[in-house]
Design a protein around this motif. Structure first.
Motif, PDB file in Angstrom:
ATOM      1  N   LEU A 178       5.236  13.007  -5.776  1.00  0.00           N
ATOM      2  CA  LEU A 178       6.124  12.343  -5.597  1.00  0.00           C
ATOM      3  C   LEU A 178       6.734  12.147  -7.010  1.00  0.00           C
ATOM      4  O   LEU A 178       7.952  11.371  -7.071  1.00  0.00           O
ATOM      5  N   ASP A 179       6.627  12.173  -7.625  1.00  0.00           N
ATOM      6  CA  ASP A 179       7.254  12.550  -9.088  1.00  0.00           C
ATOM      7  C   ASP A 179       8.039  13.734  -9.257  1.00  0.00           C
ATOM      8  O   ASP A 179       9.231  12.612  -9.222  1.00  0.00           O
ATOM      9  N   GLN A 180       8.055  14.258  -8.332  1.00  0.00           N
ATOM     10  CA  GLN A 180       9.292  15.487  -7.833  1.00  0.00           C
ATOM     11  C   GLN A 180      10.293  14.911  -6.612  1.00  0.00           C
ATOM     12  O   GLN A 180      11.431  13.869  -6.868  1.00  0.00           O
ATOM     13  N   ARG A 181       9.580  13.876  -5.547  1.00  0.00           N
ATOM     14  CA  ARG A 181      10.836  13.229  -5.061  1.00  0.00           C
ATOM     15  C   ARG A 181      11.164  12.095  -5.862  1.00  0.00           C
ATOM     16  O   ARG A 181      12.668  11.501  -5.616  1.00  0.00           O
ATOM     17  N   VAL A 182      10.560  11.547  -6.515  1.00  0.00           N
ATOM     18  CA  VAL A 182      11.656  10.059  -7.912  1.00  0.00           C
ATOM     19  C   VAL A 182      12.690  10.967  -8.225  1.00  0.00           C
ATOM     20  O   VAL A 182      14.084  10.221  -8.254  1.00  0.00           O
ATOM     21  N   THR A 183      12.264  11.806  -8.564  1.00  0.00           N
ATOM     22  CA  THR A 183      13.048  13.073 -10.047  1.00  0.00           C
ATOM     23  C   THR A 183      14.373  12.783  -9.292  1.00  0.00           C
ATOM     24  O   THR A 183      15.484  13.000  -9.140  1.00  0.00           O
ATOM     25  N   ILE A 200      11.470   7.618  -0.177  1.00  0.00           N
ATOM     26  CA  ILE A 200      10.819   8.499  -1.160  1.00  0.00           C
ATOM     27  C   ILE A 200       9.187   8.028   0.267  1.00  0.00           C
ATOM     28  O   ILE A 200       8.749   7.317  -0.541  1.00  0.00           O
ATOM     29  N   ASP A 201       8.115   9.624   0.187  1.00  0.00           N
ATOM     30  CA  ASP A 201       7.634   9.487   0.947  1.00  0.00           C
ATOM     31  C   ASP A 201       6.638   9.447   0.673  1.00  0.00           C
ATOM     32  O   ASP A 201       6.328  10.945  -0.481  1.00  0.00           O
ATOM     33  N   ASN A 202       5.389   9.014   0.184  1.00  0.00           N
ATOM     34  CA  ASN A 202       4.430   8.927  -1.138  1.00  0.00           C
ATOM     35  C   ASN A 202       2.447   9.560   0.094  1.00  0.00           C
ATOM     36  O   ASN A 202       1.961   8.198  -0.100  1.00  0.00           O
ATOM     37  N   ASP A 203       2.840  10.040   0.639  1.00  0.00           N
ATOM     38  CA  ASP A 203       1.623  10.491   1.349  1.00  0.00           C
ATOM     39  C   ASP A 203       0.803  12.207   0.930  1.00  0.00           C
ATOM     40  O   ASP A 203       0.097  12.724   1.754  1.00  0.00           O
ATOM     41  N   GLY A 204       1.642  12.154  -0.230  1.00  0.00           N
ATOM     42  CA  GLY A 204       0.419  13.518  -0.930  1.00  0.00           C
ATOM     43  C   GLY A 204       0.208  13.612  -2.489  1.00  0.00           C
ATOM     44  O   GLY A 204      -0.273  12.010  -2.844  1.00  0.00           O
ATOM     45  N   THR A 205       0.372  14.261  -2.779  1.00  0.00           N
ATOM     46  CA  THR A 205      -0.500  14.315  -4.376  1.00  0.00           C
ATOM     47  C   THR A 205       0.585  13.230  -5.526  1.00  0.00           C
ATOM     48  O   THR A 205       1.853  13.242  -4.913  1.00  0.00           O
ATOM     49  N   GLY A 254       0.439  -0.916  -0.160  1.00  0.00           N
ATOM     50  CA  GLY A 254       0.298  -0.047   0.205  1.00  0.00           C
ATOM     51  C   GLY A 254       0.825   2.024  -0.083  1.00  0.00           C
ATOM     52  O   GLY A 254       0.268   2.309   0.137  1.00  0.00           O
ATOM     53  N   SER A 255       2.336   0.749  -0.395  1.00  0.00           N
ATOM     54  CA  SER A 255       3.041   2.855   0.381  1.00  0.00           C
ATOM     55  C   SER A 255       3.475   2.487  -1.080  1.00  0.00           C
ATOM     56  O   SER A 255       3.065   4.244  -1.458  1.00  0.00           O
ATOM     57  N   GLY A 256       3.260   2.465  -2.543  1.00  0.00           N
ATOM     58  CA  GLY A 256       3.027   2.642  -3.362  1.00  0.00           C
ATOM     59  C   GLY A 256       4.239   2.532  -4.156  1.00  0.00           C
ATOM     60  O   GLY A 256       4.488   3.267  -5.818  1.00  0.00           O
TER      61      GLY A 256
END
Length: 209
Positions: free
Chosen positions: A184-189, A175-180, A11-13
């Motif tokens: 998430l895309d920016q954190r992955v970048t 990578i915290d996936n708790d927003g939009t 469920g983390s994404g």
């Protein structure tokens, strides 16, 4: 070649992050895909599971009824370990073969999506580890909304895994996936930029020898 282990509790994404990394050029090796392949009809894994739990975990066409199997194993740690012991060795064999193929091709950055990376004590197998995380209530809500699980089923799956708090301390990147999805895309970048630079430096050092 830089070998990155991507993990995250259910469920983390994590799968979304794997897709975003793939779009940026990473080679992705997905343990969930390999696990499904390892238990297809006619495989030793499929036969072993039916032998262990009987025909009640089969769908009408003879394939595994994953929901039925899930209800058995996620409520009992010993049963879950039994299932993992039947499937994990074949998944590892296929993953290792795909990593070697990527190495032979000259791929610079390979990401292995491994849900149970910490539980299976695989940290030493990777150059870097990326953990995807989200608060437990968010993960439970995703399981109910996106996978159609009952809350009790979702909680059984969540508590069967090592707490994310223990994993965060051992990951190279979180990578915290708790927003939009934009966040998430920016954190992955950000993470991609760091690991790609490391992969490029590794490739340059190898070619200079």
């Amino acid at each position: 070649m830089l070998l990155v282990g991507l993990t995250g509790n259910i469920g983390s994404g994590k799968s979304t992050v794997a897709q975003l990394l793939s779009e940026r050029g990473a080679t992705i090796i997905d343990a969930d895909v390999l696990a499904r392949r390892a238990v297809e009809q006619g495989t030793p894994g499929h036969r072993a599971i039916v032998e262990r739990w009987g025909s009640s975990i089969l769908a009408a066409d003879g394939s595994l009824d994953r929901a039925a199997l899930r209800r058995i194993v996620f409520g009992d740690h010993a049963e879950l370990e039994q299932l993992n012991s039947l499937v994990h060795p074949e998944v590892e064999r296929m993953r290792s073969a795909l990593v070697e193929l990527a190495r032979d091709r000259g791929d610079r950055l390979v990401v292995c999506d491994v849900p149970l990376l910490f539980e299976r004590r695989m940290t030493e197998s990777f150059d870097r580890i990326v953990l995807v995380d989200a608060p437990r209530p968010v993960r439970l809500e995703r399981l109910v909304r996106e996978r159609g699980l009952r809350e009790t089923e979702g909680m059984d799956m969540i508590v069967s895994q090592m707490p994310a708090e223990l994993k965060r301390a051992r990951a190279d990147f979180v990578i915290d996936n708790d927003g939009t999805i934009t966040q998430l895309d920016q954190r992955v970048t950000d993470v991609w930029s760091a690991v790609r630079q490391e992969a490029d430096e590794m490739a340059s050092a190898t070619s200079a020898r």
